[in-house]
Scaffold this motif. Sequence first.
Motif, PDB file in Angstrom:
ATOM      1  N   LEU A  20       0.816  -1.222   0.000  1.00  0.00           N
ATOM      2  CA  LEU A  20       0.000   0.000   0.000  1.00  0.00           C
ATOM      3  C   LEU A  20       0.846   1.267   0.000  1.00  0.00           C
ATOM      4  CD1 LEU A  20      -3.144  -0.736   2.170  1.00  0.00           C
ATOM      5  CD2 LEU A  20      -3.024  -0.146  -0.265  1.00  0.00           C
ATOM      6  N   ASP A  21       1.997   1.210   0.653  1.00  0.00           N
ATOM      7  CA  ASP A  21       2.872   2.388   0.649  1.00  0.00           C
ATOM      8  C   ASP A  21       3.286   2.748  -0.770  1.00  0.00           C
ATOM      9  OD1 ASP A  21       2.951   3.286   3.152  1.00  0.00           O
ATOM     10  OD2 ASP A  21       4.775   2.180   3.762  1.00  0.00           O
ATOM     11  N   ARG A  22       3.677   1.710  -1.507  1.00  0.00           N
ATOM     12  CA  ARG A  22       4.108   1.961  -2.890  1.00  0.00           C
ATOM     13  C   ARG A  22       2.925   2.392  -3.746  1.00  0.00           C
ATOM     14  NH1 ARG A  22       8.713  -2.668  -3.923  1.00  0.00           N
ATOM     15  NH2 ARG A  22      10.061  -1.951  -2.234  1.00  0.00           N
ATOM     16  N   ILE A  23       1.757   1.835  -3.495  1.00  0.00           N
ATOM     17  CA  ILE A  23       0.575   2.253  -4.262  1.00  0.00           C
ATOM     18  C   ILE A  23       0.292   3.732  -3.986  1.00  0.00           C
ATOM     19  CG2 ILE A  23      -1.936   1.917  -4.485  1.00  0.00           C
ATOM     20  CD1 ILE A  23      -1.425  -1.096  -4.239  1.00  0.00           C
ATOM     21  N   ARG A  24       0.535   4.179  -2.757  1.00  0.00           N
ATOM     22  CA  ARG A  24       0.357   5.611  -2.435  1.00  0.00           C
ATOM     23  C   ARG A  24       1.355   6.472  -3.209  1.00  0.00           C
ATOM     24  NH1 ARG A  24      -0.232   3.641   3.019  1.00  0.00           N
ATOM     25  NH2 ARG A  24      -2.460   3.364   3.354  1.00  0.00           N
ATOM     26  N   VAL A  30       0.811   9.779 -10.279  1.00  0.00           N
ATOM     27  CA  VAL A  30      -0.304   9.950 -11.218  1.00  0.00           C
ATOM     28  C   VAL A  30      -0.906  11.343 -11.026  1.00  0.00           C
ATOM     29  CG1 VAL A  30      -2.621   9.123 -11.834  1.00  0.00           C
ATOM     30  CG2 VAL A  30      -0.793   7.469 -11.340  1.00  0.00           C
ATOM     31  N   GLY A  31      -0.997  11.767  -9.766  1.00  0.00           N
ATOM     32  CA  GLY A  31      -1.545  13.082  -9.458  1.00  0.00           C
ATOM     33  C   GLY A  31      -0.763  14.203 -10.134  1.00  0.00           C
ATOM     34  N   SER A  87      -7.344   2.877  -7.288  1.00  0.00           N
ATOM     35  CA  SER A  87      -8.487   3.787  -7.462  1.00  0.00           C
ATOM     36  C   SER A  87      -8.923   4.359  -6.120  1.00  0.00           C
ATOM     37  CB  SER A  87      -9.657   3.057  -8.120  1.00  0.00           C
ATOM     38  OG  SER A  87      -9.269   2.583  -9.380  1.00  0.00           O
ATOM     39  N   LEU A  88      -8.961   3.502  -5.094  1.00  0.00           N
ATOM     40  CA  LEU A  88      -9.351   3.974  -3.760  1.00  0.00           C
ATOM     41  C   LEU A  88      -8.414   5.061  -3.265  1.00  0.00           C
ATOM     42  CD1 LEU A  88     -10.243   0.558  -2.076  1.00  0.00           C
ATOM     43  CD2 LEU A  88     -11.832   2.450  -2.536  1.00  0.00           C
ATOM     44  N   VAL A  89      -7.098   4.834  -3.434  1.00  0.00           N
ATOM     45  CA  VAL A  89      -6.121   5.819  -2.954  1.00  0.00           C
ATOM     46  C   VAL A  89      -6.253   7.126  -3.751  1.00  0.00           C
ATOM     47  CG1 VAL A  89      -3.680   6.329  -2.611  1.00  0.00           C
ATOM     48  CG2 VAL A  89      -4.536   4.039  -2.137  1.00  0.00           C
ATOM     49  N   LEU A  90      -6.413   7.001  -5.074  1.00  0.00           N
ATOM     50  CA  LEU A  90      -6.581   8.207  -5.898  1.00  0.00           C
ATOM     51  C   LEU A  90      -7.812   8.991  -5.447  1.00  0.00           C
ATOM     52  CD1 LEU A  90      -5.677   6.701  -9.394  1.00  0.00           C
ATOM     53  CD2 LEU A  90      -4.489   8.618  -8.309  1.00  0.00           C
ATOM     54  N   GLN A  91      -8.913   8.265  -5.201  1.00  0.00           N
ATOM     55  CA  GLN A  91     -10.137   8.938  -4.753  1.00  0.00           C
ATOM     56  C   GLN A  91      -9.906   9.658  -3.432  1.00  0.00           C
ATOM     57  OE1 GLN A  91     -13.137   5.881  -4.671  1.00  0.00           O
ATOM     58  NE2 GLN A  91     -13.169   5.662  -6.905  1.00  0.00           N
ATOM     59  N   SER A  92      -9.173   9.007  -2.520  1.00  0.00           N
ATOM     60  CA  SER A  92      -8.972   9.687  -1.237  1.00  0.00           C
ATOM     61  C   SER A  92      -8.025  10.875  -1.379  1.00  0.00           C
ATOM     62  CB  SER A  92      -8.533   8.713  -0.140  1.00  0.00           C
ATOM     63  OG  SER A  92      -7.330   8.097  -0.513  1.00  0.00           O
ATOM     64  N   ARG A  98     -11.623   5.617 -11.356  1.00  0.00           N
ATOM     65  CA  ARG A  98     -12.287   4.335 -11.125  1.00  0.00           C
ATOM     66  C   ARG A  98     -11.501   3.221 -11.806  1.00  0.00           C
ATOM     67  NH1 ARG A  98     -17.249   2.273 -14.814  1.00  0.00           N
ATOM     68  NH2 ARG A  98     -16.018   0.383 -14.522  1.00  0.00           N
ATOM     69  N   SER A  99     -11.729   2.010 -11.352  1.00  0.00           N
ATOM     70  CA  SER A  99     -11.021   0.862 -11.919  1.00  0.00           C
ATOM     71  C   SER A  99     -11.830   0.218 -13.042  1.00  0.00           C
ATOM     72  CB  SER A  99     -10.767  -0.183 -10.827  1.00  0.00           C
ATOM     73  OG  SER A  99     -11.994  -0.774 -10.439  1.00  0.00           O
ATOM     74  N   TRP A 100     -11.103  -0.402 -13.964  1.00  0.00           N
ATOM     75  CA  TRP A 100     -11.733  -1.126 -15.075  1.00  0.00           C
ATOM     76  C   TRP A 100     -11.035  -2.475 -15.228  1.00  0.00           C
ATOM     77  CZ3 TRP A 100     -15.461   1.419 -18.244  1.00  0.00           C
ATOM     78  CH2 TRP A 100     -15.627   2.782 -17.966  1.00  0.00           C
ATOM     79  N   GLN A 101     -11.807  -3.538 -15.179  1.00  0.00           N
ATOM     80  CA  GLN A 101     -11.247  -4.834 -15.543  1.00  0.00           C
ATOM     81  C   GLN A 101     -11.325  -4.954 -17.067  1.00  0.00           C
ATOM     82  OE1 GLN A 101     -13.025  -7.941 -13.119  1.00  0.00           O
ATOM     83  NE2 GLN A 101     -12.544  -6.819 -11.237  1.00  0.00           N
TER      84      GLN A 101
END
Length: 416
Positions: A20-24, A30-31, A87-92, A98-101
């Motif tokens: 999760l740290d790296r995803i942040r 991305v931001g 997507s959750l982290v970006l939203q926060s 949003r995510s797309w499969q």
Amino acid sequence: MAPANKRLVMKFGGTSVANLDRIRRVAKRVGVEVAKGYDVIVVVSAMSGKTNELVGWVGEAGGALHDAREYDAVVSSGENVTAGLLSLVLQSNGIDARSWQGWQVPVMTTSAHSSARIEDIPTANFDTKFAGGMKVAVVAGFQGISPEGRITTLGRGGSDTTAVAFAAAFEAERCDIYTDVDGVYTTDPRVSSKARKLDRIAFEEMLELASLGAKVLQTRSVELAMRYKVKLRVLSSFEEQSDNAGTLVCDEEDIMESNVVAGVAFVRDEAKMTLISVADRPGVSAAIFGPLAEAGVNVDMIVQNIAEDGRTDMTFSLPVDQVERAESAVRDAMAREEINFHDLIADRDVSKVSVVGIGMRSHAGVAARMFAALSAEGINIKVITTSEIKISVLIDRKYMELAVQALHDVFELEKA
Ligand code: ASP
Ligand code: MG
């Protein structure tokens, strides 16, 4: 409708999203691009190690002859987790994401399960969402949907190909591939300490390097980028990035001056097989390599000796873990009396070393310099093959590092 924003594709590999740290960190990166005004398509891999774990479970549950459709159903799931989490982290962080499969886009592929090819990526869905304010589409890489409506995967390393395919479909300004190295090197820095990061490399060179053993990009992704002229940038997700960091993989015309040789690639674990004394008549090669192909053996180099008294020796190279399969394929062909040979020799201790560069098209003497450098180190060459922009040799594995270093030196790859 207002004109669409510029588009950027950003791809993050497994180590870049390992926790999760790296995803942040990824979300922050991305931001930065969103703040520049881009609509961003982010393609993610599974968290590192996840795909291997899933592949292992499939093997345990389904055995060697498992249903390939269920393999894809299971193995594709790693990417779904990462896409949702990012997507959750970006939203926060206050970013509309949003995510797309794959099936939701939908990424249409062939039905060749576990090695499917992308056939089409319709853009209407994303176009509408981007126009409606979505800033980031987080796409689960590596997956799609077959004409039969089943989940498919694109082969190991396939998220690279997902990223390039989206960049082509959406005419993105660039496709940035974030990974754990900071670019494409003249050779593997673990083998030569003089390896240098390239600022630019041509599609053709990257394609050769990728298929000759450099593991930065899935070969198929480079093929696609070349076909659609997608500007690809390979860069590290672990460093602060400037606008021209990493390595740009681009059209030859976009490279001003380059060395004759761009890089040295190698495949450590190769094998060489020789069929001693096969008949020298029409159809013999077909009778040997047909059954090998059917057995799924990836034959690479092939040499046929000069014939004497109507018989010849046939030598070819293959991955070392396919030797048994190859042996039984040719022995079966002999039992069926389709071919006839006196002996079969397998050498499992060889490596392939290659030099690659578009400059070879216009410079003579590259092969001679390569062979002289190997000879100066006392390295015997067992098989040679060439194409317009590469020369490959098969040598004893114990000399592989030495050969790579000697070639790096002789072509002065440490100098830009
Ligand atoms: N997760 C898949 C793999 O490990 C696809 C990718 O990461 O590119 O091969
Ligand atoms: Mg990869």
